[in-house]
Design an enzyme around this catalytic site. Structure first.
Site, PDB file in Angstrom:
ATOM      1  CG  HIS A 114      -1.919  -1.061   1.283  1.00  0.00           C
ATOM      2  ND1 HIS A 114      -2.796  -1.330   0.253  1.00  0.00           N
ATOM      3  CD2 HIS A 114      -2.185  -1.973   2.261  1.00  0.00           C
ATOM      4  CE1 HIS A 114      -3.559  -2.347   0.593  1.00  0.00           C
ATOM      5  NE2 HIS A 114      -3.206  -2.765   1.797  1.00  0.00           N
ATOM      6  CG  HIS A 153      -6.502  -5.416   2.771  1.00  0.00           C
ATOM      7  ND1 HIS A 153      -6.079  -6.436   3.602  1.00  0.00           N
ATOM      8  CD2 HIS A 153      -7.450  -4.733   3.447  1.00  0.00           C
ATOM      9  CE1 HIS A 153      -6.752  -6.364   4.751  1.00  0.00           C
ATOM     10  NE2 HIS A 153      -7.589  -5.349   4.675  1.00  0.00           N
ATOM     11  CE1 TYR A 177      -2.196  -6.693   9.467  1.00  0.00           C
ATOM     12  CE2 TYR A 177      -3.772  -7.728   7.979  1.00  0.00           C
ATOM     13  CZ  TYR A 177      -2.755  -6.825   8.207  1.00  0.00           C
ATOM     14  OH  TYR A 177      -2.280  -6.033   7.173  1.00  0.00           O
ATOM     15  CG  ASP A 189      -2.856  -8.630   1.506  1.00  0.00           C
ATOM     16  OD1 ASP A 189      -3.897  -8.078   1.887  1.00  0.00           O
ATOM     17  OD2 ASP A 189      -1.829  -8.683   2.189  1.00  0.00           O
ATOM     18  CG  ASP A 204      -4.770 -10.114   4.632  1.00  0.00           C
ATOM     19  OD1 ASP A 204      -4.543 -10.804   3.621  1.00  0.00           O
ATOM     20  OD2 ASP A 204      -4.657  -8.873   4.622  1.00  0.00           O
ATOM     21  N   GLY A 222      -2.093   2.346   4.766  1.00  0.00           N
ATOM     22  CA  GLY A 222      -2.429   0.957   5.067  1.00  0.00           C
ATOM     23  C   GLY A 222      -1.360   0.186   5.795  1.00  0.00           C
TER      24      GLY A 222
END
Length: 390
Positions: free
Chosen positions: A153, A191, A311, A189, A272, A161
């Site tokens: 990011h 995201h 996470y 990912d 994630d 991010g």
């Protein structure tokens, strides 16, 4: 879209293997990640890279010849992509542990999940320096696993991010500087890999591909977003399962790579998307992520395998350790040895979803296959994306 991608590719029953077997696979990490934290309430309060390093050593999967300590990138190296004023601001933030309000707003430092913390320059600069080093290490071929990388990011002139410097961009620049002109960046990912797409949207030498959860921050990367022509985006509905990941791998990722014929693949392996991760609503197990890594690293003579989001410390430790085993073609045991099990058992996780895991998580590395229906919306999105050239 430039004519780098053919109209269609028939997937062979046996994938070609473009790896160079005489070059050993190496891992880059550093001790700076051990104990470094974005703050007690931040999603990156957890240990991640240090757990992976400890796990692969406990399993006997890496030795001193294949484990490399990553360097801190110099300001000159960082400004190959990042604005010099921004780099100086990050250095100032580490020195003073504070910035004037106007600088915080301008550079996104100390704001929006990008805290000022003790290693705010050295930690991301080490990830950046490691991606640059990795690019040099695979110049003649091979695979490097850099689990601290994948900060996709980061923007040219601001943090975004949880990402301060964009190490994938800097690693890709180094590959291009070595003379390569076909680099595939694949991002799995949860995201959208927005920073990398922005950096290379007009560069015909780099094809950026991002599969991510739709409607998740930064809420970019729609299926019709091809940037300057060299981007492909696959937003996936929440609830993605392992069978859907396998479907996307065989129906899209592999044919795309065979068509593009990359000289190098940079693979961002944010985990994630695992079902236990608190920041997404995907339902993957780690075996389907390993399948993607195992297949894609066969399709180019050079591969840089990065980390990314993740996470749950348990999920990260198990998934990324398994990635190292996968790229080294090491058989993963059904039951972990006690020294590796104990690494997982002593983790403390204070997140609201940081409940005591099932006992199987401590004693195994691989998740059970978390399969399910391949939904029609998944099939339709892959069909639409193929329309932009496969």
């Amino acid at each position: 879209m430039p004519n780098r991608l053919k109209a269609a590719v028939t997937l062979p029953h046996t994938l070609p293997d473009h790896r160079i077997p005489t070059i050993p696979t190496r891992m880059i990490a550093a001790e700076i990640y051990r104990g470094s934290s974005y703050g007690p309430k931040h999603p990156l309060a957890i240990p991640r890279v240090s757990l992976v390093v400890d796990m692969v050593h406990a399993m006997g999967w890496v030795d001193a010849d294949r484990y490399v300590t990553g360097p801190v990138a110099t300001p000159e190296q960082l400004t190959r992509f990042h604005d010099p004023d921004y780099v100086r601001a990050v250095m100032q933030a580490e020195r003073d542990q504070a910035l004037p309000e106007d600088m915080m707003v301008k550079f996104g430092l100390g704001k929006n999940g990008n805290p000022i913390y003790p290693e705010i320059f050295r930690r991301p600069a080490t990830a950046a320096g490691s991606s640059i080093m990795a690019a040099d290490m695979i110049a003649k071929g091979g695979i490097v696993h850099h689990p601290a990388g994948g900060t996709h990011h980061g923007l040219r002139d601001r943090a975004s991010g949880f990402c301060y410097f964009n190490d994938p961009v800097l690693g890709i620049y180094r590959l291009l500087d070595s003379g390569l002109d076909r680099v595939l960046y694949l991002d799995i990912d949860a995201h959208h890999g927005d920073g990398v797409q922005i950096a290379f949207k007009d560069d015909e030498r780099v094809l950026t591909v991002s599969m991510h959860q739709e409607d998740l921050w930064p809420k970019t990367g729609s299926i019709d977003d091809i940037a300057g022509g060299m981007a492909r985006n696959l937003p996936m509905p929440a609830g993605m399962n392992d069978d859907e990941m396998r479907y996307v791998l065989h129906e899209y990722f592999i044919p795309l790579a065979l068509s593009f014929a990359p000289q190098a693949i940079v693979l961002q392996c944010g985990c994630d998307t695992l079902s236990e991760d608190p920041l997404s609503k995907q339902l993957l197990g780690n075996q389907s992520i390993w399948e993607v890594v195992g297949a894609m690293t066969r399709l180019a003579p050079r591969s840089l395998v990065l980390g990314g989001g993740g996470y749950s410390p348990y999920g990260v430790a198990r998934c990324w350790s398994g990635i190292w085993a996968t790229i080294n073609q090491i058989e993963i045991p059904t039951v972990l040895p006690k020294n590796a099990e104990n690494i997982l058992r002593v983790i403390k996780w204070s997140h609201s979803r940081g409940r005591q895991p099932d006992s199987d998580l401590f004693t195994t590395l691989g998740d059970p296959w978390r399969g399910g229906t391949i939904r029609e919306e998944t099939r339709e999105r892959v069909r639409r994306l193929k329309g932009y050239g496969v």
